[in-house]
Design a protein around this motif. Structure first.
Motif, PDB file in Angstrom:
ATOM      1  N   GLY A 141      11.549 -16.814   5.084  1.00 38.46           N
ATOM      2  CA  GLY A 141      10.171 -16.696   4.870  1.00 38.46           C
ATOM      3  C   GLY A 141       9.322 -16.349   6.043  1.00 38.46           C
ATOM      4  N   LYS A 142       9.696 -15.973   7.217  1.00 35.84           N
ATOM      5  CA  LYS A 142       8.754 -15.517   8.494  1.00 35.84           C
ATOM      6  C   LYS A 142       9.343 -14.258   8.722  1.00 35.84           C
ATOM      7  N   VAL A 143       8.065 -13.343   8.955  1.00 36.56           N
ATOM      8  CA  VAL A 143       8.273 -11.817   9.458  1.00 36.56           C
ATOM      9  C   VAL A 143       9.063 -11.821  10.777  1.00 36.56           C
ATOM     10  N   ASP A 144      10.255 -11.077  10.389  1.00 34.68           N
ATOM     11  CA  ASP A 144      11.252 -10.773  11.668  1.00 34.68           C
ATOM     12  C   ASP A 144      10.845  -9.379  12.304  1.00 34.68           C
ATOM     13  N   HIS A 145      10.646  -8.526  11.628  1.00 32.93           N
ATOM     14  CA  HIS A 145      10.243  -6.926  12.057  1.00 32.93           C
ATOM     15  C   HIS A 145       9.318  -6.371  10.830  1.00 32.93           C
ATOM     16  N   CYS A 146       8.693  -5.329  11.446  1.00 29.95           N
ATOM     17  CA  CYS A 146       7.791  -4.736  10.210  1.00 29.95           C
ATOM     18  C   CYS A 146       8.080  -3.249  10.679  1.00 29.95           C
ATOM     19  N   GLY A 147       7.330  -2.237  10.089  1.00 27.37           N
ATOM     20  CA  GLY A 147       7.205  -0.950  10.269  1.00 27.37           C
ATOM     21  C   GLY A 147       6.914  -0.171   9.098  1.00 27.37           C
ATOM     22  N   THR A 148       7.546   1.024   9.045  1.00 32.58           N
ATOM     23  CA  THR A 148       7.243   1.904   8.116  1.00 32.58           C
ATOM     24  C   THR A 148       8.446   2.444   7.428  1.00 32.58           C
ATOM     25  N   ASP A 149       8.522   2.306   5.656  1.00 29.82           N
ATOM     26  CA  ASP A 149       9.562   3.034   5.134  1.00 29.82           C
ATOM     27  C   ASP A 149       9.273   4.161   4.642  1.00 29.82           C
ATOM     28  N   LEU A 150      10.123   5.184   4.597  1.00 28.07           N
ATOM     29  CA  LEU A 150      10.085   6.392   4.059  1.00 28.07           C
ATOM     30  C   LEU A 150      11.172   6.673   3.050  1.00 28.07           C
ATOM     31  N   PHE A 151      11.050   6.756   1.896  1.00 32.76           N
ATOM     32  CA  PHE A 151      11.919   6.906   0.734  1.00 32.76           C
ATOM     33  C   PHE A 151      11.934   8.305   0.206  1.00 32.76           C
ATOM     34  N   ASN A 152      12.849   9.100   0.071  1.00 34.92           N
ATOM     35  CA  ASN A 152      12.997  10.269  -0.767  1.00 34.92           C
ATOM     36  C   ASN A 152      13.770   9.659  -2.168  1.00 34.92           C
ATOM     37  N   VAL A 153      12.914   9.974  -3.339  1.00 33.02           N
ATOM     38  CA  VAL A 153      13.499   9.631  -4.516  1.00 33.02           C
ATOM     39  C   VAL A 153      13.634  10.889  -5.385  1.00 33.02           C
ATOM     40  N   VAL A 154      14.625  10.852  -6.103  1.00 33.45           N
ATOM     41  CA  VAL A 154      14.857  11.952  -7.123  1.00 33.45           C
ATOM     42  C   VAL A 154      15.264  11.364  -8.443  1.00 33.45           C
ATOM     43  N   ARG A 155      14.804  12.270  -9.509  1.00 29.85           N
ATOM     44  CA  ARG A 155      14.914  11.725 -11.025  1.00 29.85           C
ATOM     45  C   ARG A 155      16.407  12.572 -11.196  1.00 29.85           C
ATOM     46  N   ASP A 164       0.762  -1.343  -0.053  1.00 30.45           N
ATOM     47  CA  ASP A 164      -0.080  -0.042  -0.081  1.00 30.45           C
ATOM     48  C   ASP A 164       0.806   1.474   0.111  1.00 30.45           C
ATOM     49  N   PRO A 165       1.978   1.407  -0.874  1.00 28.37           N
ATOM     50  CA  PRO A 165       2.529   2.442  -0.861  1.00 28.37           C
ATOM     51  C   PRO A 165       1.754   3.826  -1.066  1.00 28.37           C
ATOM     52  N   LEU A 166       2.087   4.820  -0.557  1.00 26.45           N
ATOM     53  CA  LEU A 166       1.860   6.091  -0.749  1.00 26.45           C
ATOM     54  C   LEU A 166       2.598   7.078  -1.648  1.00 26.45           C
ATOM     55  N   VAL A 167       2.567   7.233  -2.852  1.00 29.07           N
ATOM     56  CA  VAL A 167       3.372   7.828  -3.616  1.00 29.07           C
ATOM     57  C   VAL A 167       3.150   9.284  -4.137  1.00 29.07           C
ATOM     58  N   LYS A 168       4.121  10.313  -3.858  1.00 25.52           N
ATOM     59  CA  LYS A 168       3.740  11.669  -4.085  1.00 25.52           C
ATOM     60  C   LYS A 168       4.895  12.167  -4.959  1.00 25.52           C
ATOM     61  N   ILE A 169       4.576  12.954  -6.112  1.00 26.03           N
ATOM     62  CA  ILE A 169       5.676  13.308  -7.016  1.00 26.03           C
ATOM     63  C   ILE A 169       5.385  14.751  -7.371  1.00 26.03           C
ATOM     64  N   VAL A 211       7.907   8.168  -0.968  1.00 26.42           N
ATOM     65  CA  VAL A 211       7.142   7.023  -0.827  1.00 26.42           C
ATOM     66  C   VAL A 211       7.163   6.734   0.632  1.00 26.42           C
ATOM     67  N   TRP A 212       5.843   6.363   0.923  1.00 30.96           N
ATOM     68  CA  TRP A 212       5.671   5.996   2.342  1.00 30.96           C
ATOM     69  C   TRP A 212       4.862   4.737   2.450  1.00 30.96           C
ATOM     70  N   ALA A 213       5.463   3.655   2.933  1.00 26.21           N
ATOM     71  CA  ALA A 213       4.921   2.310   2.830  1.00 26.21           C
ATOM     72  C   ALA A 213       5.108   1.411   4.121  1.00 26.21           C
ATOM     73  N   PRO A 214       4.023   0.738   4.530  1.00 23.02           N
ATOM     74  CA  PRO A 214       4.351  -0.085   5.487  1.00 23.02           C
ATOM     75  C   PRO A 214       5.127  -1.365   4.766  1.00 23.02           C
ATOM     76  N   PHE A 215       6.004  -1.764   5.858  1.00 21.21           N
ATOM     77  CA  PHE A 215       6.823  -2.933   5.397  1.00 21.21           C
ATOM     78  C   PHE A 215       6.811  -4.241   6.196  1.00 21.21           C
ATOM     79  N   ASP A 216       7.149  -5.309   5.752  1.00 19.67           N
ATOM     80  CA  ASP A 216       7.360  -6.614   6.462  1.00 19.67           C
ATOM     81  C   ASP A 216       8.886  -6.937   6.043  1.00 19.67           C
ATOM     82  N   PHE A 217       9.690  -7.209   6.943  1.00 20.64           N
ATOM     83  CA  PHE A 217      10.984  -7.818   6.675  1.00 20.64           C
ATOM     84  C   PHE A 217      11.123  -9.368   7.084  1.00 20.64           C
ATOM     85  N   LEU A 218      11.210 -10.012   6.173  1.00 17.99           N
ATOM     86  CA  LEU A 218      11.141 -11.658   6.316  1.00 17.99           C
ATOM     87  C   LEU A 218      12.613 -12.286   6.546  1.00 17.99           C
ATOM     88  N   VAL A 219      12.769 -13.104   7.448  1.00 24.05           N
ATOM     89  CA  VAL A 219      13.759 -13.942   7.566  1.00 24.05           C
ATOM     90  C   VAL A 219      13.504 -15.302   7.499  1.00 24.05           C
TER      91      VAL A 219
END
Length: 154
Positions: A119-133, A97-102, A109-117
């Motif tokens: 195949g099992k969820v080890d931790h989760c949270g929210t990622d925030l990416f600043n992206v440039v062209r 469910d990423p929220l992308v604003k351009i 990009v603001w998106a909830p994430f799951d980090f798997l080790v």
């Protein structure tokens, strides 16, 4: 006749609702382009390939990983060196469910994430990416995330 009109109205509303519901989650080509370097970084992480992790990032870019209220800061290079080492476990990061604003050559990009080790969820949270062209190509300029262990089972 009245029943037929009610059925038609119900079907019409159902079709409209389904169409708008799908469109609300569809991503434009530009949003997909913004998300591409993020997926490329995740693919590099899964392969434990430091060069592939760094490839979609802006040189000199940084990460801030919030853990238990404390920031861990590092460059993309340091992160790639750490995660890009061969290891016995399989790792995978997934956003949803990423929220992308351009705005022109800047995106967030603001998106909830799951980090798997393995195949099992080890931790989760929210990622925030600043992206440039840069020269027509989207690159990750910085990343911040939260990480917690109390993830709901999926």
């Amino acid at each position: 006749m009245y029943t037929l009109a009610k059925q038609f109205a119900f079907v019409f509303v159902a079709i409209l609702t389904a169409s708008f519901g799908t469109a609300a989650f569809a991503q434009s080509a530009e949003e997909q382009a913004v998300l591409a370097p993020i997926q490329a970084m995740f693919d590099g992480m899964a392969k434990r390939d430091a060069a592939a992790i760094k490839a979609p990032t802006l040189p000199g870019g940084t990460m801030v990983l919030m853990r238990d209220g404390k920031p861990a800061q590092m460059t993309f290079e340091a992160f790639a060196d750490r995660v890009g080492k061969p290891g016995p476990t399989q790792i995978e990061e997934r956003i949803h469910d990423p929220l992308v604003k351009i705005d022109n050559d800047l995106a967030v990009v603001w998106a909830p994430f799951d980090f798997l080790v393995d195949g099992k969820v080890d931790h989760c949270g929210t990622d925030l990416f600043n992206v440039v062209r840069v020269e027509g190509k989207w690159m990750i300029a910085s990343v911040a995330d939260t990480g917690r262990k109390n993830c709901s089972a999926k």
